[in-house]
Design a protein around this motif. Structure first.
Motif, PDB file in Angstrom:
ATOM      1  N   GLY A 186       0.905  -1.276  -0.150  1.00  0.00           N
ATOM      2  CA  GLY A 186      -0.138   0.006   0.021  1.00  0.00           C
ATOM      3  C   GLY A 186       0.844   1.306   0.005  1.00  0.00           C
ATOM      4  N   THR A 187       2.069   1.227  -0.321  1.00  0.00           N
ATOM      5  CA  THR A 187       3.048   2.270  -0.191  1.00  0.00           C
ATOM      6  C   THR A 187       3.895   2.148  -1.361  1.00  0.00           C
ATOM      7  OG1 THR A 187       5.038   1.166   0.865  1.00  0.00           O
ATOM      8  CG2 THR A 187       3.100   2.258   2.226  1.00  0.00           C
ATOM      9  N   TYR A 188       4.340   3.495  -1.677  1.00  0.00           N
ATOM     10  CA  TYR A 188       5.063   3.610  -2.965  1.00  0.00           C
ATOM     11  C   TYR A 188       6.573   4.274  -2.574  1.00  0.00           C
ATOM     12  CZ  TYR A 188       6.430   4.796  -7.880  1.00  0.00           C
ATOM     13  OH  TYR A 188       7.071   4.666  -9.128  1.00  0.00           O
ATOM     14  N   GLU A 189       7.612   3.640  -3.209  1.00  0.00           N
ATOM     15  CA  GLU A 189       9.063   4.416  -2.920  1.00  0.00           C
ATOM     16  C   GLU A 189       9.026   5.762  -3.650  1.00  0.00           C
ATOM     17  OE1 GLU A 189      12.003   1.469  -2.919  1.00  0.00           O
ATOM     18  OE2 GLU A 189      13.544   2.927  -2.574  1.00  0.00           O
ATOM     19  N   SER A 190       9.107   6.836  -2.888  1.00  0.00           N
ATOM     20  CA  SER A 190       9.049   8.207  -3.550  1.00  0.00           C
ATOM     21  C   SER A 190      10.664   8.457  -3.870  1.00  0.00           C
ATOM     22  CB  SER A 190       8.226   9.099  -2.727  1.00  0.00           C
ATOM     23  OG  SER A 190       9.020   9.271  -1.430  1.00  0.00           O
ATOM     24  N   ASP A 191      11.375   7.891  -3.316  1.00  0.00           N
ATOM     25  CA  ASP A 191      12.766   8.328  -3.264  1.00  0.00           C
ATOM     26  C   ASP A 191      13.685   6.909  -3.255  1.00  0.00           C
ATOM     27  OD1 ASP A 191      15.208   9.495  -3.753  1.00  0.00           O
ATOM     28  OD2 ASP A 191      14.907  11.024  -1.977  1.00  0.00           O
ATOM     29  N   ASP A 192      15.024   7.014  -3.799  1.00  0.00           N
ATOM     30  CA  ASP A 192      15.845   5.816  -3.705  1.00  0.00           C
ATOM     31  C   ASP A 192      16.662   6.007  -2.603  1.00  0.00           C
ATOM     32  OD1 ASP A 192      17.491   7.610  -4.566  1.00  0.00           O
ATOM     33  OD2 ASP A 192      18.181   6.589  -6.472  1.00  0.00           O
ATOM     34  N   ASP A 193      16.481   6.903  -1.478  1.00  0.00           N
ATOM     35  CA  ASP A 193      17.159   6.991  -0.243  1.00  0.00           C
ATOM     36  C   ASP A 193      17.263   5.754   0.498  1.00  0.00           C
ATOM     37  OD1 ASP A 193      18.662   7.761   2.129  1.00  0.00           O
ATOM     38  OD2 ASP A 193      17.678   9.816   1.927  1.00  0.00           O
ATOM     39  N   LEU A 194      18.252   4.936   0.885  1.00  0.00           N
ATOM     40  CA  LEU A 194      18.276   3.972   1.645  1.00  0.00           C
ATOM     41  C   LEU A 194      18.316   4.079   3.181  1.00  0.00           C
ATOM     42  CD1 LEU A 194      20.376   1.375  -0.622  1.00  0.00           C
ATOM     43  CD2 LEU A 194      17.776   1.766  -0.665  1.00  0.00           C
ATOM     44  N   ASP A 195      18.680   5.529   3.456  1.00  0.00           N
ATOM     45  CA  ASP A 195      19.120   5.736   4.687  1.00  0.00           C
ATOM     46  C   ASP A 195      17.787   6.162   5.473  1.00  0.00           C
ATOM     47  OD1 ASP A 195      21.624   5.224   4.677  1.00  0.00           O
ATOM     48  OD2 ASP A 195      22.237   7.024   3.725  1.00  0.00           O
ATOM     49  N   ASP A 196      16.567   6.803   4.840  1.00  0.00           N
ATOM     50  CA  ASP A 196      15.451   6.800   5.369  1.00  0.00           C
ATOM     51  C   ASP A 196      14.352   5.958   4.953  1.00  0.00           C
ATOM     52  OD1 ASP A 196      16.604   9.354   6.832  1.00  0.00           O
ATOM     53  OD2 ASP A 196      16.748  10.167   4.721  1.00  0.00           O
ATOM     54  N   ASP A 197      13.285   6.366   5.675  1.00  0.00           N
ATOM     55  CA  ASP A 197      12.117   5.774   5.361  1.00  0.00           C
ATOM     56  C   ASP A 197      11.268   6.664   4.143  1.00  0.00           C
ATOM     57  OD1 ASP A 197       9.592   4.348   4.871  1.00  0.00           O
ATOM     58  OD2 ASP A 197       8.886   4.496   7.123  1.00  0.00           O
ATOM     59  N   VAL A 198      11.195   6.467   3.000  1.00  0.00           N
ATOM     60  CA  VAL A 198      10.564   7.053   1.830  1.00  0.00           C
ATOM     61  C   VAL A 198       9.388   6.332   1.287  1.00  0.00           C
ATOM     62  CG1 VAL A 198      12.766   8.262   1.576  1.00  0.00           C
ATOM     63  CG2 VAL A 198      12.157   6.299   0.359  1.00  0.00           C
ATOM     64  N   CYS A 199       8.754   5.506   1.882  1.00  0.00           N
ATOM     65  CA  CYS A 199       7.793   4.733   1.635  1.00  0.00           C
ATOM     66  C   CYS A 199       6.288   5.360   1.938  1.00  0.00           C
ATOM     67  CB  CYS A 199       7.573   3.394   1.997  1.00  0.00           C
ATOM     68  SG  CYS A 199       9.076   2.355   1.653  1.00  0.00           S
ATOM     69  N   GLU A 200       5.778   5.954   0.807  1.00  0.00           N
ATOM     70  CA  GLU A 200       4.777   6.984   1.083  1.00  0.00           C
ATOM     71  C   GLU A 200       3.252   6.105   0.870  1.00  0.00           C
ATOM     72  OE1 GLU A 200       4.847   9.626   2.404  1.00  0.00           O
ATOM     73  OE2 GLU A 200       6.581  10.763   1.948  1.00  0.00           O
ATOM     74  N   PRO A 201       2.212   6.312   1.565  1.00  0.00           N
ATOM     75  CA  PRO A 201       1.046   5.482   1.438  1.00  0.00           C
ATOM     76  C   PRO A 201       0.240   6.088   0.287  1.00  0.00           C
ATOM     77  CG  PRO A 201       0.879   7.112   3.324  1.00  0.00           C
ATOM     78  CD  PRO A 201       2.422   7.096   2.802  1.00  0.00           C
ATOM     79  N   ILE A 202      -0.220   5.384  -0.584  1.00  0.00           N
ATOM     80  CA  ILE A 202      -1.063   5.980  -1.976  1.00  0.00           C
ATOM     81  C   ILE A 202      -2.450   6.275  -1.336  1.00  0.00           C
ATOM     82  CG2 ILE A 202       0.321   4.904  -3.450  1.00  0.00           C
ATOM     83  CD1 ILE A 202      -1.744   2.631  -3.925  1.00  0.00           C
ATOM     84  N   LEU A 203      -3.098   6.851  -1.931  1.00  0.00           N
ATOM     85  CA  LEU A 203      -4.612   7.293  -1.762  1.00  0.00           C
ATOM     86  C   LEU A 203      -4.561   8.185  -0.472  1.00  0.00           C
ATOM     87  CD1 LEU A 203      -6.537   4.321  -3.529  1.00  0.00           C
ATOM     88  CD2 LEU A 203      -6.656   6.848  -4.144  1.00  0.00           C
ATOM     89  N   SER A 204      -3.390   8.556   0.039  1.00  0.00           N
ATOM     90  CA  SER A 204      -3.581   9.292   1.460  1.00  0.00           C
ATOM     91  C   SER A 204      -2.882  10.624   1.352  1.00  0.00           C
ATOM     92  CB  SER A 204      -2.929   8.277   2.285  1.00  0.00           C
ATOM     93  OG  SER A 204      -3.127   6.947   2.178  1.00  0.00           O
ATOM     94  N   GLU A 205      -3.062  11.603   2.385  1.00  0.00           N
ATOM     95  CA  GLU A 205      -2.315  12.733   2.549  1.00  0.00           C
ATOM     96  C   GLU A 205      -1.056  12.390   3.011  1.00  0.00           C
ATOM     97  OE1 GLU A 205      -5.240  15.955   4.005  1.00  0.00           O
ATOM     98  OE2 GLU A 205      -5.622  14.346   5.305  1.00  0.00           O
ATOM     99  N   ILE A 206      -0.006  12.981   2.370  1.00  0.00           N
ATOM    100  CA  ILE A 206       1.192  12.887   3.092  1.00  0.00           C
ATOM    101  C   ILE A 206       1.745  14.286   3.059  1.00  0.00           C
ATOM    102  CG2 ILE A 206       1.703  10.717   1.705  1.00  0.00           C
ATOM    103  CD1 ILE A 206       3.175  12.265  -0.526  1.00  0.00           C
ATOM    104  N   LEU A 207       2.979  14.737   3.908  1.00  0.00           N
ATOM    105  CA  LEU A 207       3.333  15.690   4.169  1.00  0.00           C
ATOM    106  C   LEU A 207       3.773  16.530   3.031  1.00  0.00           C
ATOM    107  CD1 LEU A 207       5.442  14.752   7.364  1.00  0.00           C
ATOM    108  CD2 LEU A 207       3.499  15.914   7.296  1.00  0.00           C
ATOM    109  N   SER A 208       4.195  15.907   1.992  1.00  0.00           N
ATOM    110  CA  SER A 208       5.016  16.566   0.718  1.00  0.00           C
ATOM    111  C   SER A 208       3.644  17.155  -0.201  1.00  0.00           C
ATOM    112  CB  SER A 208       5.851  15.955   0.141  1.00  0.00           C
ATOM    113  OG  SER A 208       5.161  14.730  -0.421  1.00  0.00           O
ATOM    114  N   CYS A 209       2.303  16.888   0.250  1.00  0.00           N
ATOM    115  CA  CYS A 209       1.401  17.139  -0.761  1.00  0.00           C
ATOM    116  C   CYS A 209       0.677  18.295  -0.145  1.00  0.00           C
ATOM    117  CB  CYS A 209       0.417  16.247  -0.714  1.00  0.00           C
ATOM    118  SG  CYS A 209       0.969  14.942  -2.028  1.00  0.00           S
ATOM    119  N   PRO A 210       0.204  19.286  -0.877  1.00  0.00           N
ATOM    120  CA  PRO A 210      -0.490  20.507  -0.466  1.00  0.00           C
ATOM    121  C   PRO A 210      -1.984  19.998   0.342  1.00  0.00           C
ATOM    122  CG  PRO A 210      -0.030  20.685  -2.611  1.00  0.00           C
ATOM    123  CD  PRO A 210       0.205  19.587  -2.342  1.00  0.00           C
ATOM    124  N   LYS A 211      -2.161  20.881   1.281  1.00  0.00           N
ATOM    125  CA  LYS A 211      -3.472  20.499   2.025  1.00  0.00           C
ATOM    126  C   LYS A 211      -4.780  20.119   1.226  1.00  0.00           C
ATOM    127  CE  LYS A 211      -6.419  21.866   6.092  1.00  0.00           C
ATOM    128  NZ  LYS A 211      -6.233  20.381   7.006  1.00  0.00           N
TER     129      LYS A 211
END
Length: 225
Positions: free
Chosen positions: A58-83
């Protein structure tokens, strides 16, 4: 595969269907075992038997950074999206992006353990994934056709799950021991449940979201050596 003839053959199963075999230590591992995958990723096996680390269901890898959790939930509000916008596809051939909710706000402010809503391919109405709305037959659940980006009714077999009857389950337990158990939080009640449905990589849809609060993996992943 036989390295000389390049022909495939059937071999003995090394691990139970709920565990992943790592070539490095020749052991079977819990997909959620700490310390194996980068932050936020989960261990799984490809159709070819290769162990990989990828984003959870249910998540999508928004970046290839292996040091951070960059798996964002789809069909959901995320911090990088406008309100007022959600993380979703406009077309499946391209990565998801911030966009308006196709269900007019039903996916905004959802709790983490509540599955999303998506418009139906049949009547255009929004139904919750993993439920059995009136448009679905008794043996099917509301899932996602990612090529159409619409909701469809599928059986668990259709979306790529291996279904075991009790005799098969008993045989697997006899060979590999008791299946892994996970605590699941549903309606704020913590319960310990064992699944009798095991996900397969041979799904008819490219990726699917399924009725056990566990949408399927959406993206590429990193090989484990």
């Amino acid at each position: 595969m036989n390295t000389k003839s390049l022909q495939g053959y059937c071999g003995s199963r090394v691990c139970g269907p709920d565990r992943v075999f790592l070539f490095g230590d020749q052991m079977c591992h819990d997909p959620w075992e700490p310390g194996i995958c980068p932050p936020g990723r989960v261990l799984s096996t490809t159709a070819y038997g290769t162990p990989v680390c990828g984003c959870p269901d249910g998540t999508y890898e928004s970046d290839d950074d292996l040091d951070d959790d960059v798996c964002e939930p789809i069909l959901s509000e995320i911090l990088s999206c406008p309100k007022g916008q959600i993380f979703w596809f406009q077309e499946f051939s391209k990565p998801p992006m911030c966009t308006d909710d196709p269900c007019n706000g039903l996916n905004l402010n959802r709790k983490p353990n509540v599955l999303p809503f998506i418009p139906s391919l049949v009547d255009g109405q929004c139904y919750q994934i993993g439920t059995q709305p009136k448009i679905c037959k008794a043996d099917s659940f509301y899932s996602v056709d990612f090529e159409e980006l619409k909701g469809v009714c599928d059986s668990l077999d259709d979306v790529g799950y291996l279904m075991f009857d009790q005799k098969e389950i008993d045989t697997l337990i006899g060979l590999f021991g008791e299946p892994l158990q996970y605590d699941t939080d549903t309606n704020n009640n913590s319960t310990n449940s064992t699944s009798e449905v095991i996900h397969s990589n041979n799904s008819n849809h490219t990726n699917d979201i399924t009725p056990n609060n566990s949408p399927a993996i959406l993206n590429g992943s990193m090989n484990i050596n």
